[in-house]
Design an enzyme around this catalytic site. Structure first.
Site, PDB file in Angstrom:
ATOM      1  N   GLY A  50       0.773  -0.894  -0.022  1.00 51.95           N
ATOM      2  CA  GLY A  50       0.135  -0.344  -0.084  1.00 51.95           C
ATOM      3  C   GLY A  50       0.975   1.382   0.155  1.00 51.95           C
ATOM      4  O   GLY A  50       1.480   1.329   0.715  1.00 51.95           O
ATOM      5  N   GLY A  52      -1.029   4.972   0.360  1.00 53.11           N
ATOM      6  CA  GLY A  52      -1.367   5.634   0.569  1.00 53.11           C
ATOM      7  C   GLY A  52      -1.389   6.235   1.611  1.00 53.11           C
ATOM      8  O   GLY A  52       0.076   6.196   1.575  1.00 53.11           O
ATOM      9  N   GLY A  55       0.563   3.770   4.068  1.00 54.76           N
ATOM     10  CA  GLY A  55       2.027   3.098   3.534  1.00 54.76           C
ATOM     11  C   GLY A  55       2.762   4.022   2.769  1.00 54.76           C
ATOM     12  O   GLY A  55       4.139   3.744   3.053  1.00 54.76           O
ATOM     13  N   HIS A 276     -21.597   8.032   4.994  1.00 55.99           N
ATOM     14  CA  HIS A 276     -21.852   9.946   5.077  1.00 55.99           C
ATOM     15  C   HIS A 276     -22.830  10.367   4.631  1.00 55.99           C
ATOM     16  O   HIS A 276     -23.517   9.557   3.480  1.00 55.99           O
ATOM     17  CB  HIS A 276     -20.611  10.059   4.182  1.00 55.99           C
ATOM     18  CG  HIS A 276     -19.768  10.952   4.432  1.00 55.99           C
ATOM     19  ND1 HIS A 276     -20.272  12.501   4.047  1.00 55.99           N
ATOM     20  CD2 HIS A 276     -18.760  11.852   4.363  1.00 55.99           C
ATOM     21  CE1 HIS A 276     -19.707  13.719   4.335  1.00 55.99           C
ATOM     22  NE2 HIS A 276     -18.495  13.141   4.956  1.00 55.99           N
ATOM     23  N   SER A 294     -18.358  16.914   0.298  1.00 56.32           N
ATOM     24  CA  SER A 294     -17.357  16.628   1.369  1.00 56.32           C
ATOM     25  C   SER A 294     -18.417  17.028   2.758  1.00 56.32           C
ATOM     26  O   SER A 294     -18.614  17.946   2.496  1.00 56.32           O
ATOM     27  CB  SER A 294     -16.098  17.357   0.836  1.00 56.32           C
ATOM     28  OG  SER A 294     -15.839  18.148   2.578  1.00 56.32           O
ATOM     29  N   ARG A 340     -21.622  12.403  11.793  1.00 55.71           N
ATOM     30  CA  ARG A 340     -21.836  11.319  10.297  1.00 55.71           C
ATOM     31  C   ARG A 340     -22.850  10.286  10.839  1.00 55.71           C
ATOM     32  O   ARG A 340     -24.064  10.731   9.875  1.00 55.71           O
ATOM     33  CB  ARG A 340     -21.141  11.161   9.997  1.00 55.71           C
ATOM     34  CG  ARG A 340     -19.836  11.767   9.336  1.00 55.71           C
ATOM     35  CD  ARG A 340     -18.552  11.098   8.686  1.00 55.71           C
ATOM     36  NE  ARG A 340     -17.845  12.606   7.986  1.00 55.71           N
ATOM     37  CZ  ARG A 340     -16.538  12.057   7.525  1.00 55.71           C
ATOM     38  NH1 ARG A 340     -16.197  10.463   6.989  1.00 55.71           N
ATOM     39  NH2 ARG A 340     -15.959  13.476   7.063  1.00 55.71           N
ATOM     40  N   HIS A 411     -18.571   5.081   3.144  1.00 61.18           N
ATOM     41  CA  HIS A 411     -17.548   6.022   2.903  1.00 61.18           C
ATOM     42  C   HIS A 411     -16.420   5.134   3.396  1.00 61.18           C
ATOM     43  O   HIS A 411     -15.771   5.574   2.802  1.00 61.18           O
ATOM     44  CB  HIS A 411     -18.012   6.729   3.497  1.00 61.18           C
ATOM     45  CG  HIS A 411     -16.829   7.932   3.479  1.00 61.18           C
ATOM     46  ND1 HIS A 411     -16.914   8.367   1.828  1.00 61.18           N
ATOM     47  CD2 HIS A 411     -16.258   9.091   4.130  1.00 61.18           C
ATOM     48  CE1 HIS A 411     -15.792   9.375   2.129  1.00 61.18           C
ATOM     49  NE2 HIS A 411     -15.549   9.236   3.601  1.00 61.18           N
ATOM     50  N   LEU A 451      -7.383  10.946   7.910  1.00 62.42           N
ATOM     51  CA  LEU A 451      -6.335  11.091   7.383  1.00 62.42           C
ATOM     52  C   LEU A 451      -5.329  10.880   8.077  1.00 62.42           C
ATOM     53  O   LEU A 451      -3.400  10.746   8.181  1.00 62.42           O
ATOM     54  CB  LEU A 451      -5.996  12.693   6.445  1.00 62.42           C
ATOM     55  CG  LEU A 451      -6.586  12.717   5.178  1.00 62.42           C
ATOM     56  CD1 LEU A 451      -6.730  13.697   4.091  1.00 62.42           C
ATOM     57  CD2 LEU A 451      -6.653  11.421   4.324  1.00 62.42           C
TER      58      LEU A 451
HETATM   59  C1  LIG Z   1     -14.019  10.614  -1.722  1.00 67.76           C
HETATM   60  C2  LIG Z   1     -13.590  10.176  -0.201  1.00 67.76           C
HETATM   61  C3  LIG Z   1     -13.211  11.144   0.292  1.00 67.76           C
HETATM   62  C4  LIG Z   1     -12.725  11.306   1.791  1.00 67.76           C
HETATM   63  N1  LIG Z   1     -12.167  12.439   2.891  1.00 67.76           N
HETATM   64  C5  LIG Z   1     -11.697  12.313   3.350  1.00 67.76           C
HETATM   65  C6  LIG Z   1     -11.276  13.813   4.474  1.00 67.76           C
HETATM   66  O1  LIG Z   1     -11.664  14.337   4.113  1.00 67.76           O
HETATM   67  N2  LIG Z   1     -10.669  13.837   5.413  1.00 67.76           N
HETATM   68  C7  LIG Z   1     -10.292  12.797   6.160  1.00 67.76           C
HETATM   69  O2  LIG Z   1      -9.583  12.169   7.029  1.00 67.76           O
HETATM   70  N3  LIG Z   1     -10.210  11.026   5.432  1.00 67.76           N
HETATM   71  C8  LIG Z   1     -10.681  10.988   4.367  1.00 67.76           C
HETATM   72  N4  LIG Z   1     -11.588   9.631   3.683  1.00 67.76           N
HETATM   73  C9  LIG Z   1     -10.880   9.219   4.059  1.00 67.76           C
HETATM   74  C10 LIG Z   1      -9.530   8.721   3.911  1.00 67.76           C
HETATM   75  O3  LIG Z   1      -9.200   8.816   3.070  1.00 67.76           O
HETATM   76  C11 LIG Z   1      -9.232   7.145   3.475  1.00 67.76           C
HETATM   77  O4  LIG Z   1      -9.484   6.508   4.788  1.00 67.76           O
HETATM   78  C12 LIG Z   1      -7.455   7.466   3.962  1.00 67.76           C
HETATM   79  O5  LIG Z   1      -7.178   7.860   2.892  1.00 67.76           O
HETATM   80  C13 LIG Z   1      -6.923   5.600   3.448  1.00 67.76           C
HETATM   81  O6  LIG Z   1      -5.912   5.933   3.402  1.00 67.76           O
HETATM   82  P1  LIG Z   1      -4.695   4.466   3.182  1.00 67.76           P
HETATM   83  O7  LIG Z   1      -3.106   5.237   2.792  1.00 67.76           O
HETATM   84  O8  LIG Z   1      -5.176   4.322   4.613  1.00 67.76           O
HETATM   85  O9  LIG Z   1      -5.502   3.256   2.469  1.00 67.76           O
HETATM   86  P2  LIG Z   1      -5.180   4.131   0.415  1.00 67.76           P
HETATM   87  O10 LIG Z   1      -5.171   5.613   0.054  1.00 67.76           O
HETATM   88  O11 LIG Z   1      -6.573   3.673   0.456  1.00 67.76           O
HETATM   89  O12 LIG Z   1      -4.311   2.977   0.869  1.00 67.76           O
HETATM   90  C14 LIG Z   1      -4.496   1.680   0.160  1.00 67.76           C
HETATM   91  C15 LIG Z   1      -2.723   1.341  -0.826  1.00 67.76           C
HETATM   92  O13 LIG Z   1      -3.135  -0.489  -0.636  1.00 67.76           O
HETATM   93  C16 LIG Z   1      -3.127  -0.460  -2.046  1.00 67.76           C
HETATM   94  N5  LIG Z   1      -3.681  -2.117  -2.048  1.00 67.76           N
HETATM   95  C17 LIG Z   1      -4.373  -2.285  -1.617  1.00 67.76           C
HETATM   96  N6  LIG Z   1      -4.656  -3.899  -1.121  1.00 67.76           N
HETATM   97  C18 LIG Z   1      -3.677  -4.347  -1.944  1.00 67.76           C
HETATM   98  C19 LIG Z   1      -3.067  -5.758  -2.694  1.00 67.76           C
HETATM   99  N7  LIG Z   1      -3.632  -7.105  -2.384  1.00 67.76           N
HETATM  100  N8  LIG Z   1      -2.418  -5.886  -3.020  1.00 67.76           N
HETATM  101  C20 LIG Z   1      -0.969  -4.036  -3.437  1.00 67.76           C
HETATM  102  N9  LIG Z   1      -1.630  -2.866  -3.036  1.00 67.76           N
HETATM  103  C21 LIG Z   1      -2.907  -2.969  -2.376  1.00 67.76           C
HETATM  104  C22 LIG Z   1      -3.587  -0.016  -3.209  1.00 67.76           C
HETATM  105  O14 LIG Z   1      -2.747  -0.061  -3.617  1.00 67.76           O
HETATM  106  C23 LIG Z   1      -3.004   1.702  -2.406  1.00 67.76           C
HETATM  107  O15 LIG Z   1      -1.557   1.518  -2.919  1.00 67.76           O
HETATM  108  C24 LIG Z   1     -11.956   9.756   2.373  1.00 67.76           C
HETATM  109  C25 LIG Z   1     -12.561   9.198   1.777  1.00 67.76           C
HETATM  110  C26 LIG Z   1     -13.487   9.212   0.909  1.00 67.76           C
HETATM  111  C27 LIG Z   1     -13.645   7.489  -0.149  1.00 67.76           C
END
Ligand SMILES: Cc1cc2nc3c(=O)[nH]c(=O)nc-3n(C[C@H](O)[C@H](O)[C@H](O)COP(=O)(O)OP(=O)(O)OC[C@H]3O[C@@H](n4cnc5c(N)ncnc54)[C@H](O)[C@@H]3O)c2cc1C
Length: 647
Positions: A50, A52, A55, A276, A294, A340, A411, A451
Site C-alpha cells: 500500500g 496511500g 503506506g 456519510h 465533502s 456523520r 464511505h 487522514l
Molecule cells: C471520497 C473520499 C473522501 C475522503 N475525504 C476525507 C477527508 O477529507 N478527511 C479524512 O480524514 N478522510 C477522508 N476520507 C477517508 C480517507 O481518504 C481514507 O481513509 C484514507 O485515505 C485511507 O488511506 P490508506 O493509506 O489507509 O489507504 P488507501 O489510500 O486506500 O491506500 C491503499 C493502498 O493499498 C494498496 N493495496 C490494497 N490492496 C492491495 C493488494 N492486495 N496488493 C497490493 N497493493 C494493495 C493500494 O494500491 C493503495 O496503494 C475520504 C474517503 C473518501 C472515499
C-alpha cells in the site's frame, strides 16, 4: 458460548498497551521499546503493501531511518492510491483559532464521537501526534489553505465545536499524498525503497509463526512471485466496496487483509461502517460508484426538506416557513455539524417519512443560499469552488442557483485487522496501518480523522514501534523452496486456476452487485435481527452460486481485470458474511451500527455498555462454518461513557 452463527473464545488482550497517566503513555512506550542501531537497520527488510497516506508515509519514513523497504501497490503509480480522493481536511489540535481546542479536547471529542468503542490510549496518542503531522506536512510543502495574514486556516467538521480542520481547498488528500509521495520518491531514488507498482498481494507467507513475506501477482504479465522480508506491513485501505456502491475508488478491496485474516490475524469490528451523510444520490441501476460531497460543505450549507410529505415543488418555490431545517431543529447545539452517523440517520428518517426530495424521494437539500447572501458568491467559490463544479458536472444542476441534493452513502470502514498499541496484528511481524486496521475511531469516525490516523500511523507510530520487533532480527533467511512458501504460492496458483476453470454464466460484477444490495438492505444504515439472519442465508447461497456459476474470461498470464475482480469479490463475499454475524451479535446501537431493536423512545441510538463495551475481534470461520469471537475489554478512565447528546 456457541450460537448458530458463532463461537466465543478466549478474550484478546493488548499486551503492548502501557498504563499510567494517559498523557505520558506514548512517551513511555517509545522509551521502553527496543531500538535498532542505524548500522543494523540496513540489514533489515520491511515489505509494505500500500502506498496511500499510511503506506506511503511509512515507507518513506522507514527508508529514511535506514531500513530496506519493498513497496507494493496495484495502481500504476503510488500516487494514485485512493487517499488522493480525500477532500475535506485533516484534524489537528493546534488551537490556532484560540477557540478552546487542545490535545485533551481532540481526545475527548474522538472518544465520544466514536461512541465509546475505541481505546483511550490510542486516541490520546493520535491527538498528541496530530500536531506533529501538520508541521511535517508544512515542511514538505503541502499547500494548506492560509488566511489573509498568512497563517494556516481552519474549518469545522461534524461532532466538534471548535475549528481544527486543516485543508487544501477540496483536495486535501491529494496534496497530502503528493507530500508523502515525494518523500517516497526520494527514497526510491536513493535505492532504499524498491517500488513495485501494478503488483497485487494475493497471499501472506508465514514461517515459524512469523509474517515473513507475500505472494504477489504482476498484474500486467500475470507472473506470480514470492517476496520475503523481516516484517510485513499492510497499509491496504478500507473495505467499503463490499457494498458495491460506495464513495471508495473502484479498486479498493479487502484481499490483503482477508488473506492475512484467513491465516490467523483477527479481524475486529467488521460491522462498523461509516455511512456519510453528504453524497450525491444514486441516479439509477447503471451506476457503479457514488460521489462524496465533502463534509466541509456543512460549515456553510443548511440541510432541509419540505415540511409536507411528497412536496414536488421546486426548492425555490417552497417558502421559508414550509421548510424543515431538521438538523438545526433537533440538534440545536451542533446543528448542521452533528456527527456523520447522526446526520445520516436523520436524513434516512425524513426520507422514510415521505419528505425526501428528488427522484424516488431519496434525497435532502444542502442549501448555500444563506451563505451566498452572507459572504458573497466569490467567498463561497473560493472555499468550495471545485466541489460545486464537480456537483454540477455530475448532476447538471448549478448549486449556486439551486440547493444540492444529497443522500447518505457508504464511505469508510472503522473495522479492520485487530492490532495492539504497537500496530502489530495477532500474527507476529505483521503490522497494519491506516484504514486497514481496526483503528482508533471506535464505532464512528469523526470527519477529517482518517487522514490524521493514516499519517500518524505512517510517519510517527509505526516507525517507533516496529523497531521493538525488528530488534530481534534479522531473522533466518527464507527461500522460495521452504515448505510454507511453496504452499502459499500453490494456494494462489490453485485459486487462479479455479476461477478460470468454472466457466459459468454469470459475470463477477453481477455477483458483486447482488452482494452489495444484500449488504445495503440488511447491514446498512439500520440493522435488525431478522434482517441480518436473512442476509447471512442469502450470502451463503450467493457464495455457493459464485463458485459454480462465475465466468472469468481470459488467461492468468496476461492483464486480466476480470480475474483480479473475481479474487476480490470472492473475499468480499466471505467478509460480508462476517460483517452480518458481527452486526447480529452486537445487540446494541452504537455509532455506525444502528440496531432497530435498540433505540430510545425518540429514535436515538441506545448503547448497552454493560454488555458490549468491547472490541469484537474475530477468528476466521472454523471447520464448523462458525467464526470465533475474542473480546477485548475497553476501559474508560478519562472520558466516561455517557449518552451522546448533540442537542
Ligand atoms: C471520497 C473520499 C473522501 C475522503 N475525504 C476525507 C477527508 O477529507 N478527511 C479524512 O480524514 N478522510 C477522508 N476520507 C477517508 C480517507 O481518504 C481514507 O481513509 C484514507 O485515505 C485511507 O488511506 P490508506 O493509506 O489507509 O489507504 P488507501 O489510500 O486506500 O491506500 C491503499 C493502498 O493499498 C494498496 N493495496 C490494497 N490492496 C492491495 C493488494 N492486495 N496488493 C497490493 N497493493 C494493495 C493500494 O494500491 C493503495 O496503494 C475520504 C474517503 C473518501 C472515499
Amino acid at each position: 458460548m456457541t450460537t448458530d452463527f458463532w463461537t466465543e473464545g478466549e478474550p484478546v488482550v493488548d499486551k503492548a498497551a502501557p498504563d499510567g497517566p494517559v498523557e505520558t503513555r506514548w512517551e513511555r512506550r517509545k522509551f521502553n521499546a527496543k531500538l535498532v542501531n542505524p548500522a543494523n537497520r540496513r540489514k533489515l527488510t520491511v515489505i509494505i503493501v500500500g502506498t496511500g497516506l499510511a503506506g506511503g508515509s511509512a515507507a518513506a519514513t522507514l527508508a529514511e531511518a535506514g531500513y530496506q523497504v519493498k513497496s507494493y501497490c496495484y495502481q500504476d503509480s503510488p500516487r494514485r492510491a485512493h487517499s488522493i480522493a480525500a477532500q475535506g481536511g485533516i484534524n489537528a489540535a493546534k488551537n490556532y483559532r484560540n477557540d478552546g481546542d487542545s490535545v485533551y479536547r481532540l481526545f475527548y471529542d474522538t472518544v465520544k464521537g466514536g461512541d465509546f468503542r475505541a481505546r483511550e490510549s490510542n486516541v490520546y496518542r493520535l491527538a498528541q501526534v496530530s500536531v506533529n503531522i501538520i508541521d511535517q506536512c508544512v515542511a514538505q510543502g503541502v499547500p494548506f489553505a492560509r488566511e489573509y495574514g498568512g497563517l494556516l486556516d481552519n474549518r469545522s467538521f461534524g461532532g466538534t465545536q471548535v475549528s481544527r480542520t486543516f485543508y487544501a481547498r477540496g483536495q486535501t488528500g491529494q496534496q497530502l499524498l503528493l507530500g508523502a509521495y515525494q518523500a517516497l520518491e526520494r527514497q526510491i531514488g536513493l535505492g532504499n525503497v524498491e517500488m513495485n507498482a501494478r503488483h497485487e498481494m494475493l497471499e501472506l507467507i508465514i514461517v515459524d509463526g512469523k509474517a515473513r513475506g507475500i505472494v504477489v501477482r504482476d498484474m500486467v504479465t500475470g507472473e506470480i512471485s514470492t517476496e520475503f522480508a523481516d516484517a510485513v506491513v499492510l497499509a491496504s485501505g478500507g473495505y467499503g466496496n463490499v457494498f458495491f456502491l460506495s464513495t471508495n475508488a473502484k479498486g479498493c478491496n479487502v484481499t490483503a487483509s482477508w488473506r492475512a485474516h484467513r491465516k490467523g490475524a483477527l479481524f475486529a469490528n467488521p460491522c462498523y461502517t461509516q455511512i456519510h451523510p453528504t453524497c450525491i444520490p444514486e441516479s439509477g441501476s447503471h451506476q457503479s460508484k457514488l460521489t462524496l460531497m465533502s463534509e466541509s460543505l456543512r460549515n456553510d450549507g443548511r440541510v432541509w426538506v419540505p415540511k409536507a410529505q411528497k412536496d414536488t415543488r421546486r426548492a425555490a418555490d417552497i417558502p421559508e416557513d414550509e421548510r424543515d431545517y431538521y438538523l438545526e431543529r433537533i440538534y440545536p447545539s451542533f446543528g448542521n455539524l452533528v456527527p456523520r452517523d447522526i446526520a445520516s440517520r436523520a436524513a434516512k428518517n425524513v426520507c422514510d417519512e415521505g419528505r425526501g426530495v428528488g427522484p424516488g424521494g431519496l434525497g435532502v437539500y444542502l442549501d448555500f443560499a444563506d451563505a451566498i447572501n452572507r459572504l458573497g458568491r466569490k467567498a463561497v467559490e473560493a472555499k468550495y469552488g471545485n466541489l460545486f463544479e464537480m456537483y454540477e458536472r455530475i448532476t447538471g444542476e448549478d448549486p449556486y442557483e439551486t440547493p444540492m441534493r444529497i443522500y447518505p452513502a457508504v464511505h469508510y470502514t472503522m473495522g479492520g485487522l485487530w492490532v495492539d498499541y504497537d500496530l502489530q496484528s495477532t500474527i507476529p511481524g505483521l503490522f497494519v496501518v491506516g484504514e486497514a486496521n481496526f483503528s482508533d475511531h471506535g464505532a464512528n469516525r469523526l470527519g477529517a480523522s482518517a487522514l490524521m490516523q493514516g499519517l500518524a500511523d505512517g510517519y510517527f507510530v509505526l516507525p517507533n514501534t516496529i523497531s521493538n520487533y525488528l530488534a530481534a532480527g534479522p531473522f533466518p533467511k527464507v527461500t522460495a523452496s521452504d515448505a510454507p512458501v511453496v504452499e502459499a504460492r500453490k494456494q494462489v496458483e490453485d485459486r487462479i486456476e479455479k476461477f478460470l476453470s468454472i466457466n459459468g454464466d454469470r459475470t463477477v460484477d453481477s455477483f458483486h452487485r447482488e452482494l452489495g444490495q444484500i449488504m445495503w438492505e440488511y447491514c446498512g444504515m439500520e440493522r435488525s435481527e431478522e434482517g441480518l439472519t436473512k442476509a447471512i442465508g442469502l450470502i451463503r447461497a450467493l457464495k455457493e452460486e459464485f463458485w459454480t456459476r462465475v465466468k472469468v474470461p481470459g488467461k492468468g498470464e496476461e492483464l486480466n481485470q476480470n480475474l483480479e475482480k473475481a479474487g476480490r469479490v470472492a473475499d468480499f463475499i466471505e467478509l460480508g458474511e462476517l460483517m452480518c454475524i458481527d452486526a447480529l451479535h452486537r445487540r446494541e446501537s452504537c455509532g455506525g451500527h444502528f440496531r432497530a431493536e435498540s433505540q430510545t423512545p425518540d429514535g436515538e441510538a441506545l448503547r448497552h455498555d454493560d454488555e458490549f463495551s468491547y472490541a469484537a475481534a474475530w477468528e476466521y470461520f472454523g471447520a464448523d462454518g462458525r467464526p470465533t469471537l475474542h473480546k477485548e475489554d475497553l476501559n474508560f478512565e478519562y472520558v466516561h461513557p455517557s449518552t451522546r447528546s448533540y442537542k
